[in-house]
Design a protein around this motif. Structure first.
Motif, PDB file in Angstrom:
ATOM      1  N   GLU A 393     -16.982   5.886   9.863  1.00 12.74           N
ATOM      2  CA  GLU A 393     -17.004   7.268   9.392  1.00 12.74           C
ATOM      3  C   GLU A 393     -15.630   7.902   9.620  1.00 12.74           C
ATOM      4  OE1 GLU A 393     -19.471   8.579   7.818  1.00 12.74           O
ATOM      5  OE2 GLU A 393     -21.031   7.068   8.227  1.00 12.74           O
ATOM      6  N   GLY A 394     -15.385   9.026   8.935  1.00 12.04           N
ATOM      7  CA  GLY A 394     -14.216   9.858   9.200  1.00 12.04           C
ATOM      8  C   GLY A 394     -12.887   9.193   8.914  1.00 12.04           C
ATOM      9  N   PRO A 395     -11.869   9.515   9.708  1.00 13.84           N
ATOM     10  CA  PRO A 395     -10.513   8.992   9.467  1.00 13.84           C
ATOM     11  C   PRO A 395     -10.442   7.468   9.468  1.00 13.84           C
ATOM     12  CG  PRO A 395     -10.463  10.790  11.058  1.00 13.84           C
ATOM     13  CD  PRO A 395     -11.896  10.472  10.834  1.00 13.84           C
ATOM     14  N   ALA A 396     -11.251   6.816  10.323  1.00 10.78           N
ATOM     15  CA  ALA A 396     -11.231   5.352  10.378  1.00 10.78           C
ATOM     16  C   ALA A 396     -11.662   4.757   9.039  1.00 10.78           C
ATOM     17  CB  ALA A 396     -12.144   4.857  11.499  1.00 10.78           C
ATOM     18  N   ARG A 397     -12.709   5.327   8.439  1.00  9.25           N
ATOM     19  CA  ARG A 397     -13.153   4.841   7.128  1.00  9.25           C
ATOM     20  C   ARG A 397     -12.066   5.058   6.087  1.00  9.25           C
ATOM     21  NH1 ARG A 397     -18.527   6.532   3.647  1.00  9.25           N
ATOM     22  NH2 ARG A 397     -19.525   5.131   5.137  1.00  9.25           N
ATOM     23  N   ARG A 398     -11.472   6.248   6.084  1.00  9.18           N
ATOM     24  CA  ARG A 398     -10.456   6.554   5.077  1.00  9.18           C
ATOM     25  C   ARG A 398      -9.249   5.631   5.209  1.00  9.18           C
ATOM     26  NH1 ARG A 398     -12.299  11.808   6.371  1.00  9.18           N
ATOM     27  NH2 ARG A 398     -10.574  12.183   7.810  1.00  9.18           N
ATOM     28  N   LYS A 399      -8.874   5.321   6.452  1.00  6.51           N
ATOM     29  CA  LYS A 399      -7.725   4.450   6.684  1.00  6.51           C
ATOM     30  C   LYS A 399      -7.978   3.052   6.120  1.00  6.51           C
ATOM     31  CE  LYS A 399      -5.801   4.851  10.686  1.00  6.51           C
ATOM     32  NZ  LYS A 399      -5.538   4.733  12.146  1.00  6.51           N
ATOM     33  N   LEU A 400      -9.179   2.513   6.369  1.00  8.11           N
ATOM     34  CA  LEU A 400      -9.498   1.177   5.861  1.00  8.11           C
ATOM     35  C   LEU A 400      -9.614   1.170   4.342  1.00  8.11           C
ATOM     36  CD1 LEU A 400     -12.075  -0.605   8.227  1.00  8.11           C
ATOM     37  CD2 LEU A 400      -9.824  -1.384   7.533  1.00  8.11           C
ATOM     38  N   LEU A 401     -10.254   2.201   3.785  1.00  8.82           N
ATOM     39  CA  LEU A 401     -10.383   2.278   2.333  1.00  8.82           C
ATOM     40  C   LEU A 401      -9.020   2.365   1.667  1.00  8.82           C
ATOM     41  CD1 LEU A 401     -13.461   4.647   1.804  1.00  8.82           C
ATOM     42  CD2 LEU A 401     -13.304   2.213   1.231  1.00  8.82           C
ATOM     43  N   ALA A 402      -8.130   3.137   2.262  1.00  7.45           N
ATOM     44  CA  ALA A 402      -6.789   3.267   1.689  1.00  7.45           C
ATOM     45  C   ALA A 402      -6.070   1.921   1.683  1.00  7.45           C
ATOM     46  CB  ALA A 402      -5.994   4.306   2.478  1.00  7.45           C
ATOM     47  N   PHE A 403      -6.199   1.184   2.789  1.00  3.12           N
ATOM     48  CA  PHE A 403      -5.553  -0.132   2.859  1.00  3.12           C
ATOM     49  C   PHE A 403      -6.149  -1.077   1.815  1.00  3.12           C
ATOM     50  CE2 PHE A 403      -5.301  -4.447   4.747  1.00  3.12           C
ATOM     51  CZ  PHE A 403      -3.927  -4.582   4.762  1.00  3.12           C
ATOM     52  N   ALA A 404      -7.486  -1.053   1.671  1.00  2.00           N
ATOM     53  CA  ALA A 404      -8.138  -1.910   0.688  1.00  2.00           C
ATOM     54  C   ALA A 404      -7.664  -1.577  -0.723  1.00  2.00           C
ATOM     55  CB  ALA A 404      -9.660  -1.770   0.782  1.00  2.00           C
ATOM     56  N   GLU A 405      -7.519  -0.290  -1.009  1.00  2.00           N
ATOM     57  CA  GLU A 405      -7.065   0.116  -2.345  1.00  2.00           C
ATOM     58  C   GLU A 405      -5.617  -0.278  -2.579  1.00  2.00           C
ATOM     59  OE1 GLU A 405      -7.876   4.264  -2.410  1.00  2.00           O
ATOM     60  OE2 GLU A 405     -10.058   4.000  -2.508  1.00  2.00           O
ATOM     61  N   VAL A 406      -4.784  -0.186  -1.545  1.00  4.90           N
ATOM     62  CA  VAL A 406      -3.382  -0.605  -1.682  1.00  4.90           C
ATOM     63  C   VAL A 406      -3.302  -2.099  -1.976  1.00  4.90           C
ATOM     64  CG1 VAL A 406      -1.224  -0.949  -0.414  1.00  4.90           C
ATOM     65  CG2 VAL A 406      -2.388   1.258  -0.309  1.00  4.90           C
ATOM     66  N   LEU A 407      -4.085  -2.906  -1.256  1.00  4.38           N
ATOM     67  CA  LEU A 407      -4.085  -4.351  -1.517  1.00  4.38           C
ATOM     68  C   LEU A 407      -4.544  -4.652  -2.935  1.00  4.38           C
ATOM     69  CD1 LEU A 407      -5.488  -6.088   1.700  1.00  4.38           C
ATOM     70  CD2 LEU A 407      -3.118  -5.903   0.958  1.00  4.38           C
ATOM     71  N   ALA A 408      -5.600  -3.987  -3.371  1.00  6.46           N
ATOM     72  CA  ALA A 408      -6.094  -4.204  -4.740  1.00  6.46           C
ATOM     73  C   ALA A 408      -5.022  -3.816  -5.750  1.00  6.46           C
ATOM     74  CB  ALA A 408      -7.378  -3.412  -4.964  1.00  6.46           C
ATOM     75  N   GLY A 409      -4.312  -2.692  -5.477  1.00  5.47           N
ATOM     76  CA  GLY A 409      -3.239  -2.273  -6.381  1.00  5.47           C
ATOM     77  C   GLY A 409      -2.105  -3.283  -6.428  1.00  5.47           C
ATOM     78  N   GLU A 410      -1.766  -3.865  -5.277  1.00 12.62           N
ATOM     79  CA  GLU A 410      -0.731  -4.885  -5.237  1.00 12.62           C
ATOM     80  C   GLU A 410      -1.135  -6.102  -6.065  1.00 12.62           C
ATOM     81  OE1 GLU A 410       2.516  -5.003  -2.812  1.00 12.62           O
ATOM     82  OE2 GLU A 410       2.070  -3.306  -4.129  1.00 12.62           O
ATOM     83  N   CYS A 411      -2.388  -6.491  -5.950  1.00 12.28           N
ATOM     84  CA  CYS A 411      -2.875  -7.637  -6.728  1.00 12.28           C
ATOM     85  C   CYS A 411      -2.738  -7.362  -8.223  1.00 12.28           C
ATOM     86  CB  CYS A 411      -4.329  -7.931  -6.383  1.00 12.28           C
ATOM     87  SG  CYS A 411      -4.565  -8.569  -4.710  1.00 12.28           S
ATOM     88  N   HIS A 412      -3.116  -6.173  -8.637  1.00 12.59           N
ATOM     89  CA  HIS A 412      -3.031  -5.810 -10.055  1.00 12.59           C
ATOM     90  C   HIS A 412      -1.571  -5.809 -10.513  1.00 12.59           C
ATOM     91  CE1 HIS A 412      -4.138  -3.945 -13.836  1.00 12.59           C
ATOM     92  NE2 HIS A 412      -3.167  -3.048 -13.637  1.00 12.59           N
ATOM     93  N   ARG A 413      -0.682  -5.244  -9.692  1.00  7.49           N
ATOM     94  CA  ARG A 413       0.729  -5.133 -10.075  1.00  7.49           C
ATOM     95  C   ARG A 413       1.385  -6.500 -10.177  1.00  7.49           C
ATOM     96  NH1 ARG A 413       5.481  -5.084  -7.325  1.00  7.49           N
ATOM     97  NH2 ARG A 413       4.459  -5.180  -5.282  1.00  7.49           N
ATOM     98  N   LEU A 414       1.040  -7.400  -9.298  1.00  6.78           N
ATOM     99  CA  LEU A 414       1.735  -8.676  -9.228  1.00  6.78           C
ATOM    100  C   LEU A 414       1.201  -9.736 -10.196  1.00  6.78           C
ATOM    101  CD1 LEU A 414       2.116  -8.864  -5.354  1.00  6.78           C
ATOM    102  CD2 LEU A 414       3.938  -8.443  -7.029  1.00  6.78           C
ATOM    103  N   ARG A 415       0.138  -9.424 -10.905  1.00  7.16           N
ATOM    104  CA  ARG A 415      -0.398 -10.406 -11.847  1.00  7.16           C
ATOM    105  C   ARG A 415       0.614 -10.762 -12.928  1.00  7.16           C
ATOM    106  NH1 ARG A 415      -5.467 -11.850 -10.994  1.00  7.16           N
ATOM    107  NH2 ARG A 415      -6.861 -10.448  -9.830  1.00  7.16           N
ATOM    108  N   SER A 416       1.477  -9.813 -13.279  1.00  2.10           N
ATOM    109  CA  SER A 416       2.471 -10.076 -14.329  1.00  2.10           C
ATOM    110  C   SER A 416       3.802 -10.553 -13.769  1.00  2.10           C
ATOM    111  CB  SER A 416       2.699  -8.809 -15.157  1.00  2.10           C
ATOM    112  OG  SER A 416       3.142  -7.740 -14.316  1.00  2.10           O
TER     113      SER A 416
END
Length: 452
Positions: A393-416
């Motif tokens: 819950e709270g900041p801990a959840r947001r911190k993990l979600l943000a990291f997960a979204e950054v990793l997913a974004g990196e995967c999308h960016r690096l496909r090309s």
């Protein structure tokens, strides 16, 4: 084992267990002979009357809870004998062991063998009656083998508490007659070995005649479910020393967990949760008494299985599915949410960077398969981190979600991107590792206050 089994049956976990225990028997000649005789008897009757044979064995298996209880009692009596300070205490432990083996193992095994032979054993028959029924089957060597374990004068003295240790003459008295304590102990161990050998023989016969075995309705007794859990742990290559059940809680006694074996511990829990979905809580109790319990509840296993289930047939779901289990276990250990999130971030980032470094030589040579593997792995780490975040819950959840979204974004960016470009990528994972290392693992000591 060529004298007992050929190359035809598949070596299942259950069959391997029987063969391994048989190989380690402390009475090898007796146990192997009983196993061979048991296998021959069951095989013969599976061929001639499979319905009766499977019915008799099924009734025997249905008594697994009583068999387990007796087995644990026998272990306790043997331990009491080994640790007793005085001969009087040793005598009591030996007589308890002898009684338990005869009244439980020998009686049950004899009833199964006699019923396979078409004989009826009246309910509540004395051991003397059982021995006489066995002796009457003079053409059956297994019956003679079992009958040889029953000495009525010892059994009667034991049943009527007509025994004691004579300290003056340093001897055991059974019904007032001297008896050698070591001889009684050896007789109990021999009888138990014969009964165990028979069980191994049944397993071999069933494995070698699988097409003739008629399986009835699945039995749901707790011992069968415990065996499924132990089998799941074995398939995960995670050692379990003992298993205990308290309602919907299952506790596994295990060797001390290390950083290297923690992933396998979570793998074992996931496989065990599939084997027995009724379990609400899993506890791993380590050998060292100063180490805390590793406790995962249904919330953790459910989240882990959601990550793992699409992957079992195509890839190893660990460590991705371990991240929500780790989060749940740390929460149950009383760790603050911020500490839990920091540990998950550290391990997730370390795995991304570890995979990148492992694949760097291939990436540098422009291998597209290495690029696809790294991106796929990183995306799964992102999915695991996201599943873990939803348990906080709270900041801990947001911190993990943000990291997960950054990793997913990196995967999308690096496909090309070309493969060689990935050698120096995933900088966010590098930053997360520097910020959150070392990971805190409260179940592991000797690592700078449980830090890894």
């Amino acid at each position: 084992m060529r004298h007992l089994i050929d190359d035809s049956p598949p070596l299942t976990v259950i069959l391997l267990h029987h063969l391994a225990v048989l190989a380690l028997s402390d009475r090898p000649l007796v146990t192997h002979r009983a196993a061979l005789l048991g296998s021959d008897l069951v095989t013969s009757h599976l061929k001639s009357n499979p319905e009766l044979t499977c019915s008799v064995i099924a009734r025997h298996v249905a008594r697994e809870p009583e068999m387990l209880s007796s087995y644990r009692g026998q272990i306790a009596y043997r331990d009491a004998y080994n640790h007793a300070e005085y001969q009087e205490e040793k005598a009591r432990a030996v007589m308890d062991l002898h009684r338990a083996v005869l009244e439980a193992d020998v009686r049950r095994t004899a009833v199964v063998v006699l019923e396979l032979l078409g004989r009826t054993v009246p309910q509540g028959s004395s051991l003397a009656t059982v021995r006489d029924l066995l002796a009457a089957e003079d053409s059956q060597p297994l019956c003679k083998f079992l009958a040889s374990t029953i000495r009525s004068e010892w059994r009667n003295a034991n049943a009527h508490e007509d025994f004691r240790w004579d300290p003056v003459n340093s001897t055991l008295l059974l019904g007032g007659r001297p008896a050698d304590l070591e001889e009684v102990l050896d007789a109990a161990i021999r009888a138990r070995a014969i009964c165990r050998g028979f069980e191994h023989g049944v397993a071999v016969a069933y494995a070698q005649n699988a097409s003739r075995v008629i399986w009835g309705a699945e039995d749901s007794n707790h011992v069968g479910r415990d065996l499924s859990i132990l089998q799941a742990a074995g398939e995960a290559r995670f050692p379990v020393l003992d298993i205990r059940r308290h309602g919907s809680l299952v506790r596994l006694d295990v060797p001390d967990v290390s950083v290297e074996s923690l992933r396998e511990a979570f793998r074992a829990i996931l496989r065990a949760a599939i084997a027995d979905p009724s379990v609400e809580r899993w506890e791993l109790r380590q050998t060292s008494p100063d180490r805390p319990l590793l406790h995962v509840d249904r919330t953790g296993t459910h989240a882990g299985l959601q990550v793992a289930e699409p992957l079992w047939d195509i890839a190893d779901p660990l460590p991705f599915a371990a991240l929500p289990l780790l989060t749940n276990a740390m929460t149950n250990a009383g760790e603050p949410a911020e500490t839990t999130a920091s540990t998950v971030l550290c391990l997730a980032a370390a795995h991304v960077l570890g995979e990148r470094d492992r694949l760097s030589p291939a990436l540098a040579h422009g291998d597209p398969a290495a690029k696809n593997e790294l991106i796929s792995t990183t995306k799964l780490i992102s999915d695991g981190a996201k599943a873990a975040a939803h348990l906080l819950e709270g900041p801990a959840r947001r911190k993990l979600l943000a990291f997960a979204e950054v990793l997913a974004g990196e995967c999308h960016r690096l496909r090309s991107a070309p493969p060689f470009a990935l050698v120096n990528e995933f900088v966010p994972a590098y930053r997360a590792l520097r910020r959150h290392a070392p990971a805190r693992l409260p179940w592991i000591t000797g690592l700078h206050d449980s830090a890894a």
